[in-house]
Design a protein around this motif. Structure first.
Motif, PDB file in Angstrom:
ATOM      1  N   TYR A  60       0.846  -1.187   0.000  1.00 14.60           N
ATOM      2  CA  TYR A  60       0.000   0.000   0.000  1.00 14.60           C
ATOM      3  C   TYR A  60       0.885   1.243   0.000  1.00 14.60           C
ATOM      4  O   TYR A  60       2.014   1.217   0.499  1.00 14.60           O
ATOM      5  CB  TYR A  60      -0.890   0.049   1.251  1.00 14.60           C
ATOM      6  CG  TYR A  60      -1.916  -1.042   1.337  1.00 14.60           C
ATOM      7  CD1 TYR A  60      -3.159  -0.910   0.745  1.00 14.60           C
ATOM      8  CD2 TYR A  60      -1.645  -2.210   2.052  1.00 14.60           C
ATOM      9  CE1 TYR A  60      -4.114  -1.914   0.838  1.00 14.60           C
ATOM     10  CE2 TYR A  60      -2.585  -3.225   2.150  1.00 14.60           C
ATOM     11  CZ  TYR A  60      -3.821  -3.062   1.538  1.00 14.60           C
ATOM     12  OH  TYR A  60      -4.749  -4.053   1.637  1.00 14.60           O
ATOM     13  N   ALA A  62       1.326   4.316   1.858  1.00 11.84           N
ATOM     14  CA  ALA A  62       0.909   4.856   3.158  1.00 11.84           C
ATOM     15  C   ALA A  62       1.341   6.315   3.274  1.00 11.84           C
ATOM     16  O   ALA A  62       2.414   6.694   2.805  1.00 11.84           O
ATOM     17  CB  ALA A  62       1.523   4.030   4.288  1.00 11.84           C
ATOM     18  N   TYR A  66       2.817   8.523   8.790  1.00 11.82           N
ATOM     19  CA  TYR A  66       3.003   7.287   9.543  1.00 11.82           C
ATOM     20  C   TYR A  66       4.491   7.008   9.804  1.00 11.82           C
ATOM     21  O   TYR A  66       4.825   6.210  10.674  1.00 11.82           O
ATOM     22  CB  TYR A  66       2.408   6.099   8.782  1.00 11.82           C
ATOM     23  CG  TYR A  66       0.891   6.071   8.761  1.00 11.82           C
ATOM     24  CD1 TYR A  66       0.143   6.514   9.842  1.00 11.82           C
ATOM     25  CD2 TYR A  66       0.207   5.587   7.651  1.00 11.82           C
ATOM     26  CE1 TYR A  66      -1.237   6.478   9.821  1.00 11.82           C
ATOM     27  CE2 TYR A  66      -1.173   5.536   7.627  1.00 11.82           C
ATOM     28  CZ  TYR A  66      -1.884   5.986   8.701  1.00 11.82           C
ATOM     29  OH  TYR A  66      -3.269   5.941   8.677  1.00 11.82           O
ATOM     30  N   TYR A  81       4.969  -0.008   9.925  1.00 12.12           N
ATOM     31  CA  TYR A  81       4.685   0.166   8.501  1.00 12.12           C
ATOM     32  C   TYR A  81       5.885  -0.189   7.634  1.00 12.12           C
ATOM     33  O   TYR A  81       5.734  -0.730   6.536  1.00 12.12           O
ATOM     34  CB  TYR A  81       4.220   1.594   8.210  1.00 12.12           C
ATOM     35  CG  TYR A  81       2.771   1.814   8.578  1.00 12.12           C
ATOM     36  CD1 TYR A  81       1.753   1.464   7.698  1.00 12.12           C
ATOM     37  CD2 TYR A  81       2.410   2.355   9.808  1.00 12.12           C
ATOM     38  CE1 TYR A  81       0.421   1.647   8.026  1.00 12.12           C
ATOM     39  CE2 TYR A  81       1.082   2.538  10.148  1.00 12.12           C
ATOM     40  CZ  TYR A  81       0.094   2.185   9.257  1.00 12.12           C
ATOM     41  OH  TYR A  81      -1.227   2.358   9.595  1.00 12.12           O
ATOM     42  N   GLN A  86       5.283  -1.399   3.662  1.00 11.58           N
ATOM     43  CA  GLN A  86       4.473  -0.336   3.083  1.00 11.58           C
ATOM     44  C   GLN A  86       5.357   0.835   2.662  1.00 11.58           C
ATOM     45  O   GLN A  86       6.422   1.064   3.231  1.00 11.58           O
ATOM     46  CB  GLN A  86       3.411   0.113   4.080  1.00 11.58           C
ATOM     47  CG  GLN A  86       2.570  -1.038   4.628  1.00 11.58           C
ATOM     48  CD  GLN A  86       2.036  -1.977   3.541  1.00 11.58           C
ATOM     49  OE1 GLN A  86       1.182  -1.603   2.767  1.00 11.58           O
ATOM     50  NE2 GLN A  86       2.571  -3.189   3.476  1.00 11.58           N
TER      51      GLN A  86
END
Length: 241
Positions: A60, A62, A66, A81, A86
């Protein structure tokens, strides 16, 4: 390695217990090669349950926030993450959209599975909102198949705004791959891109059974618009000419 540890040991068993996921159409996801999974977005849990049921690893894009937090919470979020594979993108600035598109193209060039939410943000009320054309441009430029994925019940297991997860039943429905090769060479045409993303949203509406709102979810959240219902249209094959 961490992705698979999260999936099978640290989080998978708990997610299965809480959501008892039911899966339909998983055979539509190819065992190899680049593909875009285009999903509606009801809760944070959407990404977790999609990763749980798809055999291949999903990447993904992100938001960069994050990865830039401070303190113990910021460190843990960044580690989580990053460990899960990600990719951070900066959603601010004039070049943000192009940078995200370039990053997504690189991921697909590597033959990976890219997870995207065409609504751009979580639904504020459980309805399906207007899709943004970034996914359409990506599909047209890469000629990668798009698979619509309907997430149902994730907002019951993981209610938006609540830190508590609950028992429920999650239903994940995969539609047939969508091929937009008939529009090859037309990336950048805003009318074609709108037609393509509307076709994707139509399939998501059919799969999820959600009521469709012809406005952007972000505008609703920011109080810039009032919901207006207008079903998306599926472009007739004859229009390809």
């Amino acid at each position: 390695m961490w992705y698979w540890l999260f999936k099978f040991i640290f989080m998978g068993p708990l997610l299965s217990l809480l959501g008892r996921p039911k899966v339909e159409g998983l055979e539509h996801v190819p065992q190899s090669g680049a593909v875009i999974l285009a999903s509606n977005h009801l809760a944070v849990a959407d990404s977790f349950y999609k990763c749980l049921v798809v055999r291949r690893r999903i990447t993904y894009l992100a938001k960069a926030e994050y990865f830039t937090g401070t303190g113990v919470k910021g460190w843990f979020t960044r580690w989580f993450y990053t460990a899960a594979g990600q990719v951070p993108i900066d959603r601010a600035g004039a070049d943000a959209a192009q940078d995200a598109l370039t990053t997504a193209e690189r991921i697909l060039e590597q033959g990976k599975v890219l997870g995207m939410y065409p609504e751009g943000t979580r639904s504020p009320d459980g309805r399906l909102y207007k899709g943004k054309t970034g996914l359409a441009r990506l599909a047209l430029e890469t000629q990668v198949p798009v698979i619509p994925v309907a997430m149902i019940g994730t907002d019951t297991v993981n209610p938006p705004g609540s830190k508590m997860w609950r028992f429920g039943r999650v239903h994940v429905k995969f539609g047939e791959p969508m091929d937009f090769s008939r529009f090859e060479g037309l990336a950048g045409n805003r009318f074609i891109e709108r037609a393509v993303i509307d076709e994707v949203m139509y399939e998501l509406m059919q799969l999820s059974g959600q009521e469709y709102v012809d406005l952007y979810a972000a505008d609703i959240k920011e109080g810039k618009a009032e919901g207006a219902v207008k079903p998306p249209t599926r472009l007739p094959e004859a229009a390809a000419g």
